[in-house]
Design a protein around this motif. Structure first.
Motif, PDB file in Angstrom:
ATOM      1  N   ILE A 112      -2.661   7.365   2.280  1.00  0.00           N
ATOM      2  CA  ILE A 112      -1.469   7.735   1.510  1.00  0.00           C
ATOM      3  C   ILE A 112      -0.851   9.015   2.070  1.00  0.00           C
ATOM      4  O   ILE A 112       0.366   9.123   2.216  1.00  0.00           O
ATOM      5  CB  ILE A 112      -1.826   7.925   0.024  1.00  0.00           C
ATOM      6  CG1 ILE A 112      -2.250   6.604  -0.594  1.00  0.00           C
ATOM      7  CG2 ILE A 112      -0.656   8.520  -0.748  1.00  0.00           C
ATOM      8  CD1 ILE A 112      -2.963   6.763  -1.927  1.00  0.00           C
ATOM      9  N   LEU A 113      -1.700   9.986   2.382  1.00  0.00           N
ATOM     10  CA  LEU A 113      -1.200  11.257   2.920  1.00  0.00           C
ATOM     11  C   LEU A 113      -0.552  11.078   4.294  1.00  0.00           C
ATOM     12  O   LEU A 113       0.283  11.898   4.691  1.00  0.00           O
ATOM     13  CB  LEU A 113      -2.332  12.279   3.001  1.00  0.00           C
ATOM     14  CG  LEU A 113      -2.884  12.749   1.659  1.00  0.00           C
ATOM     15  CD1 LEU A 113      -4.154  13.585   1.859  1.00  0.00           C
ATOM     16  CD2 LEU A 113      -1.840  13.536   0.892  1.00  0.00           C
ATOM     17  N   ALA A 144       0.295   0.950  -2.276  1.00  0.00           N
ATOM     18  CA  ALA A 144      -0.463  -0.232  -2.691  1.00  0.00           C
ATOM     19  C   ALA A 144      -0.896  -1.036  -1.467  1.00  0.00           C
ATOM     20  O   ALA A 144      -2.049  -1.460  -1.372  1.00  0.00           O
ATOM     21  CB  ALA A 144       0.372  -1.095  -3.639  1.00  0.00           C
ATOM     22  N   LEU A 145       0.021  -1.218  -0.519  1.00  0.00           N
ATOM     23  CA  LEU A 145      -0.316  -1.951   0.713  1.00  0.00           C
ATOM     24  C   LEU A 145      -1.321  -1.183   1.571  1.00  0.00           C
ATOM     25  O   LEU A 145      -2.279  -1.761   2.090  1.00  0.00           O
ATOM     26  CB  LEU A 145       0.944  -2.242   1.522  1.00  0.00           C
ATOM     27  CG  LEU A 145       1.848  -3.335   0.971  1.00  0.00           C
ATOM     28  CD1 LEU A 145       3.160  -3.393   1.761  1.00  0.00           C
ATOM     29  CD2 LEU A 145       1.141  -4.683   1.016  1.00  0.00           C
ATOM     30  N   ALA A 146      -1.094   0.128   1.725  1.00  0.00           N
ATOM     31  CA  ALA A 146      -1.995   0.939   2.547  1.00  0.00           C
ATOM     32  C   ALA A 146      -3.405   0.944   1.963  1.00  0.00           C
ATOM     33  O   ALA A 146      -4.394   0.745   2.686  1.00  0.00           O
ATOM     34  CB  ALA A 146      -1.455   2.363   2.672  1.00  0.00           C
ATOM     35  N   CYS A 147      -3.508   1.170   0.675  1.00  0.00           N
ATOM     36  CA  CYS A 147      -4.823   1.230   0.035  1.00  0.00           C
ATOM     37  C   CYS A 147      -5.509  -0.133   0.015  1.00  0.00           C
ATOM     38  O   CYS A 147      -6.732  -0.222   0.164  1.00  0.00           O
ATOM     39  CB  CYS A 147      -4.714   1.796  -1.374  1.00  0.00           C
ATOM     40  SG  CYS A 147      -4.297   3.550  -1.380  1.00  0.00           S
ATOM     41  N   ARG A 160     -12.540  -9.328  -1.427  1.00  0.00           N
ATOM     42  CA  ARG A 160     -12.434  -7.925  -1.028  1.00  0.00           C
ATOM     43  C   ARG A 160     -11.226  -7.218  -1.637  1.00  0.00           C
ATOM     44  O   ARG A 160     -11.278  -6.017  -1.892  1.00  0.00           O
ATOM     45  CB  ARG A 160     -12.363  -7.817   0.493  1.00  0.00           C
ATOM     46  CG  ARG A 160     -13.631  -8.215   1.172  1.00  0.00           C
ATOM     47  CD  ARG A 160     -13.534  -7.998   2.683  1.00  0.00           C
ATOM     48  NE  ARG A 160     -14.631  -8.688   3.328  1.00  0.00           N
ATOM     49  CZ  ARG A 160     -14.525  -9.855   3.938  1.00  0.00           C
ATOM     50  NH1 ARG A 160     -13.363 -10.460   4.034  1.00  0.00           N
ATOM     51  NH2 ARG A 160     -15.584 -10.418   4.484  1.00  0.00           N
ATOM     52  N   VAL A 161     -10.122  -7.929  -1.814  1.00  0.00           N
ATOM     53  CA  VAL A 161      -8.899  -7.352  -2.382  1.00  0.00           C
ATOM     54  C   VAL A 161      -8.240  -8.385  -3.285  1.00  0.00           C
ATOM     55  O   VAL A 161      -8.507  -9.585  -3.164  1.00  0.00           O
ATOM     56  CB  VAL A 161      -7.895  -6.887  -1.293  1.00  0.00           C
ATOM     57  CG1 VAL A 161      -8.454  -5.745  -0.461  1.00  0.00           C
ATOM     58  CG2 VAL A 161      -7.490  -8.044  -0.394  1.00  0.00           C
ATOM     59  N   CYS A 162      -7.382  -7.893  -4.164  1.00  0.00           N
ATOM     60  CA  CYS A 162      -6.618  -8.793  -5.029  1.00  0.00           C
ATOM     61  C   CYS A 162      -5.363  -8.060  -5.507  1.00  0.00           C
ATOM     62  O   CYS A 162      -5.322  -6.821  -5.512  1.00  0.00           O
ATOM     63  CB  CYS A 162      -7.458  -9.266  -6.208  1.00  0.00           C
ATOM     64  SG  CYS A 162      -7.819  -7.985  -7.399  1.00  0.00           S
ATOM     65  N   PRO A 163      -4.337  -8.807  -5.899  1.00  0.00           N
ATOM     66  CA  PRO A 163      -3.079  -8.181  -6.317  1.00  0.00           C
ATOM     67  C   PRO A 163      -3.219  -7.212  -7.500  1.00  0.00           C
ATOM     68  O   PRO A 163      -2.557  -6.179  -7.521  1.00  0.00           O
ATOM     69  CB  PRO A 163      -2.189  -9.377  -6.692  1.00  0.00           C
ATOM     70  CG  PRO A 163      -2.740 -10.510  -5.916  1.00  0.00           C
ATOM     71  CD  PRO A 163      -4.208 -10.276  -5.831  1.00  0.00           C
TER      72      PRO A 163
END
Length: 180
Positions: free
Chosen positions: A51-52, A70-73, A105-108
């Motif tokens: 983010i930074l 949101a995309l980066a994280c 691993r990820v979800c919306p």
């Protein structure tokens, strides 16, 4: 070396977020640390650094910051999850039960959480973290780096040997370590 301190601080803050989250949800595994000794979740530290590193024009506009963060994280979370599974043979989180997850691993839903958390982090928390980090004396870096490195090595050995994140909960009796 401010970047290392940011990483460490946000890894610790992420650990605190996880503890609050699991306690609010009344989950049986009430701690979520990802290291053997230190109470940290490095994925949060990496997410904060991502983010930074976003362009200043994005960080200054909440309507740009939210989706970009949101995309980066989410990318960081996916990469960290893949790393943990491939290198340490463990999974610290699993979103398989949530809709539209990608390999668990990820979800919306959690991507939305990361976007909101990023806005709060950059606009409310980070100014204070910057002040805190600027007050850390230079002599503190070598021993903290040594501790971080030793903890990372020990964590890797334990996880590779056991393949179980519960093995990091050495402070619990063996019976509770297996059930929680």
């Amino acid at each position: 070396m401010a970047w290392f301190w940011y990483f460490l601080f946000y890894s610790f803050l992420g650990f605190l977020v996880e503890v609050v989250y699991v306690r609010l949800r009344r989950e049986p595994k009430r701690d979520r640390k990802c290291r053997l000794l230190l109470p940290v979740c490095p994925v949060y530290g990496l997410g904060a650094l991502a983010i930074l590193l976003l362009p200043e024009t994005v960080r200054e506009q909440p309507l740009l910051l939210f989706p970009a963060a949101a995309l980066a994280c989410t990318g960081v979370e996916y990469g960290a999850g893949l790393f943990y599974q491939r290198v340490f043979r463990v999974s610290f989180w699993d979103y398989s039960h949530l809709p539209m997850n990608l390999g668990g691993r990820v979800c919306p839903l959690f991507s939305l959480f990361w976007g909101g958390l990023a806005v709060v982090t950059l606009w409310v928390i980070h100014p204070w973290v910057t002040l805190l980090v600027s007050a850390i004396p230079p002599w503190a870096l070598p021993p903290v780096l040594l501790l971080w490195g030793a903890d990372t090595l020990l964590t890797a050995l334990v996880l590779r040997r056991t393949g179980d994140t519960n093995a990091l909960r050495w402070y619990l009796p063996p019976a509770r370590r297996r059930t929680a």
